[in-house]
Design a protein around this motif. Sequence first.
Motif, PDB file in Angstrom:
ATOM      1  N   PHE A  33       0.829  -1.199   0.000  1.00  0.00           N
ATOM      2  CA  PHE A  33       0.000   0.000   0.000  1.00  0.00           C
ATOM      3  C   PHE A  33       0.863   1.248   0.000  1.00  0.00           C
ATOM      4  CE2 PHE A  33      -3.323  -2.660   0.155  1.00  0.00           C
ATOM      5  CZ  PHE A  33      -3.916  -2.995   1.344  1.00  0.00           C
ATOM      6  N   GLY A  34       1.037   1.856  -1.148  1.00  0.00           N
ATOM      7  CA  GLY A  34       1.743   3.121  -1.223  1.00  0.00           C
ATOM      8  C   GLY A  34       3.234   3.041  -0.996  1.00  0.00           C
ATOM      9  N   ASN A  35       3.786   1.861  -0.889  1.00  0.00           N
ATOM     10  CA  ASN A  35       5.223   1.731  -0.630  1.00  0.00           C
ATOM     11  C   ASN A  35       5.995   1.657  -1.949  1.00  0.00           C
ATOM     12  OD1 ASN A  35       5.156   1.655   2.260  1.00  0.00           O
ATOM     13  ND2 ASN A  35       4.159  -0.317   2.057  1.00  0.00           N
ATOM     14  N   LYS A  36       6.108   2.790  -2.580  1.00  0.00           N
ATOM     15  CA  LYS A  36       6.728   2.849  -3.906  1.00  0.00           C
ATOM     16  C   LYS A  36       8.218   2.524  -3.854  1.00  0.00           C
ATOM     17  CE  LYS A  36       3.092   5.710  -5.595  1.00  0.00           C
ATOM     18  NZ  LYS A  36       2.145   5.036  -4.856  1.00  0.00           N
ATOM     19  N   LYS A  37       8.873   2.953  -2.787  1.00  0.00           N
ATOM     20  CA  LYS A  37      10.305   2.696  -2.677  1.00  0.00           C
ATOM     21  C   LYS A  37      10.614   1.223  -2.407  1.00  0.00           C
ATOM     22  CE  LYS A  37      11.479   7.275  -0.968  1.00  0.00           C
ATOM     23  NZ  LYS A  37      12.007   8.016   0.182  1.00  0.00           N
ATOM     24  N   GLU A 173       1.593  -2.723   8.971  1.00  0.00           N
ATOM     25  CA  GLU A 173       1.422  -1.666   7.962  1.00  0.00           C
ATOM     26  C   GLU A 173       2.220  -0.423   8.353  1.00  0.00           C
ATOM     27  OE1 GLU A 173      -2.111   0.782   5.643  1.00  0.00           O
ATOM     28  OE2 GLU A 173      -2.622  -0.350   7.445  1.00  0.00           O
ATOM     29  N   LYS A 174       2.176  -0.053   9.626  1.00  0.00           N
ATOM     30  CA  LYS A 174       2.935   1.106  10.097  1.00  0.00           C
ATOM     31  C   LYS A 174       4.438   0.870   9.959  1.00  0.00           C
ATOM     32  CE  LYS A 174       3.238   4.386  13.901  1.00  0.00           C
ATOM     33  NZ  LYS A 174       2.690   4.783  15.220  1.00  0.00           N
ATOM     34  N   VAL A 175       4.886  -0.356  10.243  1.00  0.00           N
ATOM     35  CA  VAL A 175       6.306  -0.682  10.078  1.00  0.00           C
ATOM     36  C   VAL A 175       6.735  -0.443   8.634  1.00  0.00           C
ATOM     37  CG1 VAL A 175       7.989  -2.587  10.025  1.00  0.00           C
ATOM     38  CG2 VAL A 175       6.460  -2.315  12.002  1.00  0.00           C
ATOM     39  N   PHE A 176       5.968  -0.955   7.675  1.00  0.00           N
ATOM     40  CA  PHE A 176       6.347  -0.789   6.273  1.00  0.00           C
ATOM     41  C   PHE A 176       6.242   0.662   5.819  1.00  0.00           C
ATOM     42  CE2 PHE A 176       5.490  -5.448   6.050  1.00  0.00           C
ATOM     43  CZ  PHE A 176       6.800  -5.803   5.770  1.00  0.00           C
ATOM     44  N   ASP A 177       5.284   1.404   6.332  1.00  0.00           N
ATOM     45  CA  ASP A 177       5.191   2.824   6.001  1.00  0.00           C
ATOM     46  C   ASP A 177       6.421   3.574   6.488  1.00  0.00           C
ATOM     47  OD1 ASP A 177       2.753   2.550   4.735  1.00  0.00           O
ATOM     48  OD2 ASP A 177       1.573   3.273   6.447  1.00  0.00           O
TER      49      ASP A 177
END
Length: 183
Positions: A33-37, A173-177
């Motif tokens: 989710f939104g993790n483009k990098k 999810e917060k970790v990956f953000d």
Amino acid sequence: MFIKNLFVSLISILMLSGCISAHKYSAVGVAQFGNKKLSDKTISVGKISLAGGKDGEVNNPQVRLGTMSSPYDGLYSEYLRRALIMELVESQIYSDKGDYIISGTLIKNEITSPVLERGRMTIAAKIVVSKGGGIVFDKVIERDELWDVPFAGDYARRKAPHVYLRAMNKFVEKVFDKIDFAL
């Protein structure tokens, strides 16, 4: 009358106490989710340790008068490790020998289940991401999840595993953000 009251009291105590098991983790794709990098990286998961050891508070969250155990070898550090791996696999960026390695320490794993109030589940971990032996990310990440606690202890214990799974999904999810923002 005394025997009847004693019997009701004992049944009530038994319904409020005991051990339950958290549900096994179920990936929901939070690493994408939104993790483009992160999408063009390969990531592996190293050791996730447990603050306080196997018998410490972090590995034995309380729900009313009982505990909730991890379905993964009885260790919540393994629960977090598998959750990270499952999400990376779901996002197709997991590799046993990834460019980046996520490791860390689970430092908080608390459940409050008060009577007549909202409960709180808190998960916190020191997350370290390394690449080629150097550390590129090193932070404590914490996530709270509020939950409506049923009045009856037995119902609260049955609801807790569902809420814990949701809390872990949101924590991961917060970790990956946070990792995505740092890389």
